[in-house]
Design an enzyme around this catalytic site. Sequence first.
Site, short mmCIF file in Angstrom:
data_model
loop_
_atom_site.label_atom_id
_atom_site.label_comp_id
_atom_site.label_asym_id
_atom_site.label_seq_id
_atom_site.Cartn_x
_atom_site.Cartn_y
_atom_site.Cartn_z
N GLY A 1 0.63 -5.29 0.66
CA GLY A 1 -0.60 -5.06 -0.25
C GLY A 1 -0.28 -5.73 -1.64
O GLY A 1 -1.18 -6.04 -2.34
N GLU B 1 -0.58 -9.20 -1.27
CA GLU B 1 -1.99 -9.57 -0.97
C GLU B 1 -2.86 -9.48 -2.39
O GLU B 1 -3.83 -10.09 -2.31
CB GLU B 1 -2.51 -8.45 0.05
N ALA C 1 0.97 -1.04 -0.04
CA ALA C 1 0.00 -0.15 -0.15
C ALA C 1 0.98 1.14 -0.02
O ALA C 1 2.21 1.12 0.41
CB ALA C 1 -0.99 -0.04 1.13
N GLU D 1 4.12 -5.82 7.03
CA GLU D 1 3.52 -4.78 7.83
C GLU D 1 3.90 -4.62 9.23
O GLU D 1 3.78 -3.60 9.87
CB GLU D 1 2.10 -4.86 7.56
N1 T1G Z 1 4.56 3.33 0.19
C1 T1G Z 1 4.99 4.73 -0.28
N2 T1G Z 1 6.32 4.64 -0.58
C2 T1G Z 1 7.21 3.67 -0.67
C3 T1G Z 1 6.95 2.50 -0.22
C4 T1G Z 1 5.49 2.18 0.20
N3 T1G Z 1 5.14 1.11 0.48
N4 T1G Z 1 7.84 1.50 -0.16
C5 T1G Z 1 9.00 2.49 -0.64
N5 T1G Z 1 8.71 3.66 -0.73
C6 T1G Z 1 9.14 4.84 -1.12
C7 T1G Z 1 10.55 5.22 -0.12
O1 T1G Z 1 10.03 5.82 0.81
C8 T1G Z 1 11.53 5.77 -1.13
O2 T1G Z 1 11.24 6.90 -1.43
C9 T1G Z 1 11.58 4.95 -2.39
O3 T1G Z 1 10.04 4.37 -2.41
C10 T1G Z 1 12.85 3.65 -2.30
O4 T1G Z 1 12.31 3.03 -1.33
C11 T1G Z 1 -2.67 -3.22 3.05
C12 T1G Z 1 -1.27 -1.84 4.99
C13 T1G Z 1 10.27 -1.82 -1.43
C14 T1G Z 1 12.19 -3.10 -0.17
O5 T1G Z 1 6.17 -2.07 4.06
O6 T1G Z 1 10.49 -2.20 2.16
O7 T1G Z 1 1.07 -2.90 2.21
O8 T1G Z 1 13.07 8.21 -0.42
O9 T1G Z 1 14.59 3.43 -0.36
O10 T1G Z 1 15.93 0.30 -0.30
O11 T1G Z 1 -1.88 -4.88 4.14
O12 T1G Z 1 11.08 0.33 0.26
O13 T1G Z 1 12.98 7.73 -2.71
O14 T1G Z 1 11.37 9.32 -1.91
O15 T1G Z 1 13.19 1.58 0.40
O16 T1G Z 1 15.22 -0.38 -2.87
C15 T1G Z 1 3.60 -2.64 3.12
C16 T1G Z 1 8.02 -0.81 2.30
C17 T1G Z 1 3.14 -1.50 3.16
C18 T1G Z 1 7.42 -2.24 1.99
C19 T1G Z 1 12.72 -1.27 -1.76
N6 T1G Z 1 4.86 -2.52 2.32
N7 T1G Z 1 9.26 -0.59 1.32
O17 T1G Z 1 13.49 -0.82 -0.82
O18 T1G Z 1 14.35 1.49 -1.58
S1 T1G Z 1 1.74 -1.36 4.07
C20 T1G Z 1 6.14 -2.29 2.94
C21 T1G Z 1 10.37 -1.35 1.43
C22 T1G Z 1 0.69 -2.54 3.30
C23 T1G Z 1 -1.54 -3.63 3.17
C24 T1G Z 1 -0.53 -2.83 4.08
C25 T1G Z 1 11.34 -0.81 0.47
C26 T1G Z 1 11.59 -1.69 -0.68
P1 T1G Z 1 12.09 8.11 -1.67
P2 T1G Z 1 13.54 2.60 -0.38
P3 T1G Z 1 14.83 0.16 -1.46
#
Ligand code: T1G
Length: 679
Positions: free
Chosen positions: A105, A108, A66, A128
């Site tokens: 997500g 999912e 998400a 999450e």
């Molecule tokens: N939403 C918004 N921005 C995100 C994002 C996300 N989920 N993931 C990464 N970014 C942005 C981050 O802020 C950065 O921005 C850029 O992308 C590169 O990220 C309904 C509720 C995918 C493994 O927890 O683990 O889904 O600084 O520097 O090292 O059940 O990002 O460039 O402006 O980390 O190559 C669940 C979180 C969400 C994954 C890549 N998903 N992201 O790592 O790059 S909650 C997560 C990561 C959800 C559902 C629930 C990592 C990555 P900027 P980065 P990276």
Amino acid sequence: MAAINQVVDLSKDGEIAVVTVNSPPVNALSADVRDGLAGAFAAIAADSAVKAAVLACAGRTFIAGADISEFGKPPRGASLPAVQDAMESAPVPVIAAIHGTALGGGLEVALCAHYRVSDAKAKFGLPEVKLGLLPGAGGTQRLPRIVGAKKATEMVTSGAQMGAKDALATGLVDEVVDGDLTAGAIAFARRVVAEGRPLKKVRDDASKLGGDAASLAPFFAEFRAKNAKAFKGFEAPEANIKCIEAAVALPFDEGLKVERTEFMKLMTGLQSAAQRHVFFAERAAAKIDGLPADVQPLPVKKVGVIGAGTMGGGISMNFLSVGIPVTIVEMKEEALTRGVGIIRKNYQNSADKGRFPQSEVEARMGRLTPSLNLEDLADCDLIIEAVFENMAIKKDIFGKLDKIAKPGAILASNTSYLDVDEIASATNRPEYVLGMHYFSPANVMRLLEVVRGAKTDPQVLATAMAIGKATGKIAVVAGVCHGFIGNRMLARRQQQANLLMLEGAAPADIDRVLTDFGFPMGPFQMSDLAGLDIGWNAETSKGETVRDRLCEAGLRGQKNGKGFYVYDEQRNRTPNPEALAIIDAYAAEKGINRRTIDDQEILERCLFPMVNEGARILAEGKAQRASDIDIVWINGYGWPVYRGGPMFWAEKDVGRDRIIAVLEQMGEEESPVLKDGWK
Ligand code: T1G
């Protein structure tokens, strides 16, 4: 390709529809992406010529979750469950084509496809819990139906990722594609159509859960007990476990309701707000305010480390472990040999635990060149000094390095509080000098304070930040001041802890209040661990402080089994009556009337002055932003991540007004930034 909207395209390869999400950087499920997907699957459902559909993503990864940046804002666009329903109830088979990291997500969504294929490097996870949440779009109900309740419990409570090989083995993916992923997915879709394979819905198959509520109850009980320490203070892990238990005990739709309830509790709670804050704060810390876009880090192909002690050895390991050769210099053969031996022992311990093969130990040690001559650092791109915390010694070394190091080499000091500008003044290249303050053990602790001197060149600063990230650190820019960011604030906590101890609070109570707050250990446990006699000298001791008196009584802390605590063979500790008697006597001598002090006063007096010092650090420009201070304390001192860091906690939990009121009672002058707020 027909654009559904600016981030989702729909095309056709014969009778196979191809939905492509293209929303950099990680194809997060923003409102636009959800709208685009809803539109695409509505179009597919209405097109009788379509016999199957592939969902793929452009760019570096499949949907990574998400869009966290939308949390806490008014919802807009199609809901995620609506998108998932459109996929799962599509009239034709939907195949998800996964590359990069299908997370949260994103996974999912993929679990609502009828089939999943991936490339060999794809990774899958429901992280999450790291955001103080749980998979809120059916992940806690669908994942256990594929990988089993036990594996799913481990995955959702750790956020650990699964690789493509295991995903294939567990049935999370139906095929691992060689070559072009989308083409492979289209070919797979054609076979599904040709073979008339069913619209396989994960929600309909409970056969792989691995047991029912009764038979799995012992597993859940054991899992909770085994992880009690790791989960202490966190709300999300338990909520995740509850949802997996619901998946085992209830029909799918009932389980989904439990997931929804538990998700909303977390989403509206402070812990998730804190952990989401930390997610973005970690990424913000890497950014250097005002750095011109065209400034690129310098290459660092060879590193020199001066000092083969605990810090020098740990620092060296950070580079050796990522393939960068290190020349490590000591003044004496015996110290050099000992230091190299400790590096090898650390690597061997990891290999013995199966973290990497023996060959990797040899590869890493093969990159290490021990030396007794500073001259051997002449070809290094970066030289890090990690010797005794003495300004004269450091200036002497930097003066020599200035003559030895090649032009353009960066000279860094690992000093934990000394003036980097003064160190730089010993060279003719102050623009190439900065601090790189590692935290012990340097090969384990993620925090790196990069201390910019008055003359440090922005490109040099960017290089230190980049090499910090490349070696697995979270690098934070700090300004030159005594103790930089972390230690400067720690001093305020220590000062109050010592006063509280004299005024009547038992060391063990102060430790307990801070460990109950979520710190891994309290100040007096830390003193015993580090050794009470650090920097103390029997010859020069004047018995002026409590510590002097404790040392004079032979108390050294853990190293000799008695300090503020007495330690048994298993390092179990109990308050040390001898230390308490010394504290009592000292307070009486100083005419201090000791009193009972409650937990709230202990907590507020230890932490509020720290926040105030953080506000001063911001006001002086010694930290770029308040969230950097949070990152320092979470990664360098064990501030509980579910409280977001001292500045987040001050603003979102306690409230600045309360802090100001208590500081005024304490007679502390509050920083103007504390009153006016910070960015
Ligand atoms: N939403 C918004 N921005 C995100 C994002 C996300 N989920 N993931 C990464 N970014 C942005 C981050 O802020 C950065 O921005 C850029 O992308 C590169 O990220 C309904 C509720 C995918 C493994 O927890 O683990 O889904 O600084 O520097 O090292 O059940 O990002 O460039 O402006 O980390 O190559 C669940 C979180 C969400 C994954 C890549 N998903 N992201 O790592 O790059 S909650 C997560 C990561 C959800 C559902 C629930 C990592 C990555 P900027 P980065 P990276």
